[in-house]
Design a protein around this motif. Structure first.
Motif, PDB file in Angstrom:
ATOM      1  N   GLN A  35      52.725 -11.376 -37.201  1.00 30.88           N
ATOM      2  CA  GLN A  35      53.140 -11.296 -38.594  1.00 30.88           C
ATOM      3  C   GLN A  35      51.963 -11.748 -39.461  1.00 30.88           C
ATOM      4  OE1 GLN A  35      56.045 -14.343 -39.292  1.00 30.88           O
ATOM      5  NE2 GLN A  35      56.896 -13.309 -41.060  1.00 30.88           N
ATOM      6  N   ARG A  37      51.101 -13.174 -42.579  1.00 25.02           N
ATOM      7  CA  ARG A  37      51.870 -13.952 -43.553  1.00 25.02           C
ATOM      8  C   ARG A  37      51.250 -13.888 -44.945  1.00 25.02           C
ATOM      9  NH1 ARG A  37      55.610 -17.266 -41.121  1.00 25.02           N
ATOM     10  NH2 ARG A  37      55.559 -17.194 -38.869  1.00 25.02           N
ATOM     11  N   SER A 118      55.913 -11.921 -45.514  1.00 27.60           N
ATOM     12  CA  SER A 118      54.870 -11.212 -44.775  1.00 27.60           C
ATOM     13  C   SER A 118      54.264 -10.074 -45.581  1.00 27.60           C
ATOM     14  CB  SER A 118      55.456 -10.593 -43.508  1.00 27.60           C
ATOM     15  OG  SER A 118      56.115 -11.543 -42.746  1.00 27.60           O
TER      16      SER A 118
END
Length: 150
Positions: A35, A37, A118
């Protein structure tokens, strides 16, 4: 329900011990889902436990919220805690994290990025993880690379 928010209202920024889960989601190509972020770093999907949840429940809920994916079977790889997992976040909150690291390749659904957390989600080959992978998340992945490659 937001257990940590309610707790912070009572104790302010004082250090807490908080439990949570992350999941190493592996696809059919043996690639790891990461992910990207909003803070710029790469990490694993996961988060903090809420009241009335198990660590497995936390793992499944957080993956669903952050990626849109449904997780089936989970395998516990390890638990990480101690002084290396002390954090002080931008707002002044301090906590010691106790994090369960799970593995799953039992995944259903299509990735849907939660833009509040995200920028993107991407699968990476285990031997070419991104430079921006934070040390915290790298510490959760590195001990298991050999197992994951097999």
């Amino acid at each position: 329900m937001d257990y940590v928010k309610d707790l912070r209202a009572l104790v302010g920024h004082r250090p807490l011990i908080l439990s949570g889960s992350v999941v190493l989601v592996i696809n059919q190509k043996n690639e790891l889902l990461l992910q990207h972020r909003n803070d710029g770093g790469w990490g694993l999907p996961g988060g903090l436990m809420e009241l009335d949840e198990s660590l497995e429940d936390t793992a499944r809920r957080e993956v669903k919220e952050e990626t849109g994916l449904d997780i089936g079977d989970l395998r516990l790889l390890g638990v990480f805690s101690g002084p290396d997992y002390f954090f002080k976040v931008a707002n002044g909150d301090e906590f010691y994290s106790v994090t369960a690291v799970f593995l799953s390749n039992d995944v259903k659904g299509k990735i849907q990025v939660d833009e509040s957390e995200s920028v993107e989600m991407q699968f990476f080959k285990l031997d070419s993880l991104p430079v921006g992978l934070t040390e915290e998340y790298r510490s959760y992945i590195t001990p298991f690379i050999d197992q994951l490659i097999k």
